[in-house]
Design an enzyme around this catalytic site. Structure first.
Site, PDB file in Angstrom:
ATOM      1  N   PHE A 228       1.011  -1.294  -0.098  1.00  0.00           N
ATOM      2  CA  PHE A 228      -0.043   0.056   0.009  1.00  0.00           C
ATOM      3  C   PHE A 228       1.014   1.413  -0.056  1.00  0.00           C
ATOM      4  O   PHE A 228       0.712   2.110   0.955  1.00  0.00           O
ATOM      5  CB  PHE A 228      -0.969   0.023   1.062  1.00  0.00           C
ATOM      6  CG  PHE A 228      -1.851  -1.260   1.265  1.00  0.00           C
ATOM      7  CD1 PHE A 228      -2.879  -1.402   0.643  1.00  0.00           C
ATOM      8  CD2 PHE A 228      -1.280  -2.240   2.234  1.00  0.00           C
ATOM      9  CE1 PHE A 228      -3.688  -2.602   0.660  1.00  0.00           C
ATOM     10  CE2 PHE A 228      -2.298  -3.417   2.436  1.00  0.00           C
ATOM     11  CZ  PHE A 228      -3.064  -3.592   1.691  1.00  0.00           C
ATOM     12  N   ASP A 250       0.881  -0.902  -4.959  1.00  0.00           N
ATOM     13  CA  ASP A 250      -0.248  -0.366  -4.650  1.00  0.00           C
ATOM     14  C   ASP A 250      -1.200  -0.425  -6.072  1.00  0.00           C
ATOM     15  O   ASP A 250      -0.737  -0.871  -6.924  1.00  0.00           O
ATOM     16  CB  ASP A 250       0.051   1.167  -4.960  1.00  0.00           C
ATOM     17  CG  ASP A 250      -1.039   1.977  -4.056  1.00  0.00           C
ATOM     18  OD1 ASP A 250      -0.807   2.471  -2.851  1.00  0.00           O
ATOM     19  OD2 ASP A 250      -2.088   2.514  -4.712  1.00  0.00           O
ATOM     20  N   ASP A 300       0.762  -0.984   5.390  1.00  0.00           N
ATOM     21  CA  ASP A 300      -0.094   0.563   5.627  1.00  0.00           C
ATOM     22  C   ASP A 300      -1.254   0.414   5.017  1.00  0.00           C
ATOM     23  O   ASP A 300      -1.497   1.435   4.077  1.00  0.00           O
ATOM     24  CB  ASP A 300       0.989   1.546   5.682  1.00  0.00           C
ATOM     25  CG  ASP A 300       0.317   2.898   5.627  1.00  0.00           C
ATOM     26  OD1 ASP A 300      -0.528   2.981   6.691  1.00  0.00           O
ATOM     27  OD2 ASP A 300       0.744   3.723   5.165  1.00  0.00           O
ATOM     28  N   CYS A 340      -5.226   2.537  10.424  1.00  0.00           N
ATOM     29  CA  CYS A 340      -5.593   3.835  10.352  1.00  0.00           C
ATOM     30  C   CYS A 340      -7.026   3.965  10.638  1.00  0.00           C
ATOM     31  O   CYS A 340      -7.609   5.069  10.517  1.00  0.00           O
ATOM     32  CB  CYS A 340      -5.157   4.753   9.120  1.00  0.00           C
ATOM     33  SG  CYS A 340      -5.915   4.117   7.565  1.00  0.00           S
TER      34      CYS A 340
HETATM   35  N1  SAH Z   1       1.949   4.177   2.899  1.00  0.00           N
HETATM   36  C1  SAH Z   1       1.437   5.389   2.188  1.00  0.00           C
HETATM   37  C2  SAH Z   1      -0.265   5.607   2.446  1.00  0.00           C
HETATM   38  C3  SAH Z   1      -1.061   4.354   1.821  1.00  0.00           C
HETATM   39  S1  SAH Z   1      -2.515   4.791   1.927  1.00  0.00           S
HETATM   40  C4  SAH Z   1       2.305   6.674   2.651  1.00  0.00           C
HETATM   41  O1  SAH Z   1       3.226   6.353   3.313  1.00  0.00           O
HETATM   42  O2  SAH Z   1       1.940   7.510   2.113  1.00  0.00           O
HETATM   43  C5  SAH Z   1      -3.288   3.357   1.237  1.00  0.00           C
HETATM   44  C6  SAH Z   1      -2.914   3.057  -0.234  1.00  0.00           C
HETATM   45  O3  SAH Z   1      -3.566   1.684  -0.317  1.00  0.00           O
HETATM   46  C7  SAH Z   1      -3.475   3.805  -1.316  1.00  0.00           C
HETATM   47  O4  SAH Z   1      -2.441   4.487  -2.177  1.00  0.00           O
HETATM   48  C8  SAH Z   1      -4.499   3.069  -2.271  1.00  0.00           C
HETATM   49  O5  SAH Z   1      -4.348   3.284  -3.708  1.00  0.00           O
HETATM   50  C9  SAH Z   1      -3.810   1.905  -1.899  1.00  0.00           C
HETATM   51  N2  SAH Z   1      -4.704   0.574  -1.971  1.00  0.00           N
HETATM   52  C10 SAH Z   1      -5.919   0.305  -1.542  1.00  0.00           C
HETATM   53  N3  SAH Z   1      -6.358  -0.824  -1.758  1.00  0.00           N
HETATM   54  C11 SAH Z   1      -5.431  -1.583  -2.180  1.00  0.00           C
HETATM   55  C12 SAH Z   1      -5.031  -2.781  -2.572  1.00  0.00           C
HETATM   56  N4  SAH Z   1      -6.148  -4.037  -2.238  1.00  0.00           N
HETATM   57  N5  SAH Z   1      -3.801  -3.542  -2.978  1.00  0.00           N
HETATM   58  C13 SAH Z   1      -2.970  -2.311  -3.424  1.00  0.00           C
HETATM   59  N6  SAH Z   1      -3.181  -1.053  -2.679  1.00  0.00           N
HETATM   60  C14 SAH Z   1      -4.411  -0.819  -2.251  1.00  0.00           C
END
Ligand code: SAH
Length: 396
Positions: A228, A250, A300, A340
């Site tokens: 993520f 992501d 995350d 979160c």
């Molecule tokens: N770690 C990041 C924030 C993560 S926010 C930082 O430090 O800035 C969560 C992220 O998960 C988003 O970018 C979203 O696009 C992604 N996301 C949501 N569901 C997902 C999935 N099933 N697989 C991969 N990415 C996903």
């Protein structure tokens, strides 16, 4: 005459403890008729004044407290004072942590319910999340102009929670320059590009700043999986910490494109970084089936719990991805895992990780705990303000 909200008998307790919300079920009656967002007086059953608050007729949270002082009017000066108090903490933080971007106003926790303001360099990005915040828009903007004459203001109130308040979603320039497509910001000395106009939330997840810094300390020599990843803040941190390789995953290609640019911007070796557009749930299974292993995994995920009914499903989701991550780690490897979701208590999250370890048949040691960075403070009378928690887990 200010409209009065009279609480039901005995329902003043939470307000006496300075919790800033009045739920619909706590109200005995209204004396007068208030517009959506207008400032009203909140009184106990006997008519004693308790607080002035914003009226949210469409929401279950029917009123949000602006002030506990009867002689305080909710005007430009009020907002200027709240901004100044908040700014002092951020000034200290900016110096301490080498930052030019932070959450300037974290809603209830900074005494301004329903208002989020993130500062990215000289751009202030607003989210007005409640009827009261929307009602005060012009006053707040005047106060911002007064306190930050050199800053441009951009509105990212394109968030669905506004619907609960009966508000439309809005977005756009409020004042000054249009934000560039990608604005470079500084976080703990590293450079990151932020897309204010179309990025997630207000453009960037400021709340994970300290966990990203911690990642540097765990990364040396490691093969890292950054789940993520969004725009790769954890990946840049891992590279700064001298990792061997970092794979960022992501579902958003736009985020991954920025992540690659962020690695380049910091002068880091792009050949050590991979960016995969994939579903983390599926990728983890594929890695497990292929026998891939890692030394450090960052987990995350986005918020899994929007309301209490989703908590059970969310627990399963958290357990699933964390179990898979634990299985992928080499002995002595580290899992940095986060939730979160405000509705997920820290102790329950810890229990979920413990259950995930059992299912993965691995021993896990909790060695460090994380929470949202200090520009997302938690007001003592509003513990709900703590939403982000995480653990550094050593997997044996
Ligand atoms: N770690 C990041 C924030 C993560 S926010 C930082 O430090 O800035 C969560 C992220 O998960 C988003 O970018 C979203 O696009 C992604 N996301 C949501 N569901 C997902 C999935 N099933 N697989 C991969 N990415 C996903």
């Amino acid at each position: 005459m200010t409209v009065r909200l009279i609480l039901a008998k005995g329902r003043e307790k939470s307000l006496l403890r300075r919790h800033p919300w009045v739920f619909s079920g706590a109200i005995a009656r209204m004396e007068g008729k208030a517009l959506s967002g207008e400032t009203i007086d909140v009184c106990d059953y006997n008519g004693n004044w308790l607080a002035s608050a914003a009226w949210s007729p469409a929401s279950q949270i029917r009123a949000r407290v602006w002030s506990w002082q009867q002689n305080e009017s909710i005007d430009t000066d009020f907002f200027v004072q709240r901004l100044q108090t908040a700014q002092k903490l951020r000034d200290w933080l900016a110096l301490r942590d080498n930052l030019d971007s932070y959450r300037l106003i974290a809603g209830e926790s900074d005494g301004l319910p329903g208002i989020t303001i993130d500062r990215f360099g000289n751009f202030l990005v607003l989210q007005l999340l409640s009827a009261g915040a929307e009602y005060q828009r012009a006053t707040l903007i005047t106060a911002l102009q007064q306190c930050y004459p050199h800053c441009a203001i951009y509105d990212r109130s394109d968030v669905s929670v506004r619907k609960k308040e009966g508000l439309e979603l809005t977005q756009g320039v409020v004042l000054g320059e249009t934000p560039p497509e990608l604005l470079p910001i500084t976080e703990h000395g590293m450079q990151l590009l932020v897309d204010i106009q179309t990025g997630h939330k207000t453009g960037y997840y400021l709340d994970q700043r300290d966990s990203r810094l911690a990642t540097r300390r765990y990364a040396s020599g490691a093969r890292v999986l950054n789940c993520f990843s969004y725009t790769g803040g954890f990946a840049v941190s891992a590279l700064l910490g001298n990792c061997k390789q970092v794979i960022s995953v992501d579902t958003s290609q736009a985020a991954l494109d920025v992540a690659r640019q962020n690695v380049e911007l910091n002068g880091l070796d792009v050949s050590k970084a991979e960016f995969l557009r994939d579903d983390v749930f599926k990728l983890l299974r594929r890695y497990r089936d292929n026998g891939e292993t890692f030394d450090l995994i960052v987990m995350d995920p986005p918020k899994f719990v929007e309301n209490k009914n989703q908590l059970n499903a969310a627990c399963r989701g958290y357990k699933d991805i964390n179990m898979l991550a634990i299985q992928l780690l080499n002995p002595g490897g580290m899992l940095l895992t986060f939730s979160c979701s405000g509705l997920m208590p820290t102790d329950l999250f810890q229990k979920i990780i413990a259950d995930a370890a059992l299912d993965a048949r691995r021993d896990v040691q909790f060695i460090e705990q994380f929470r949202q960075a200090a520009d997302h403070p938690v007001l003592a009378s509003y513990p709900e303000g703590l939403y982000l928690k995480g653990f550094a887990c050593r997997v044996l």
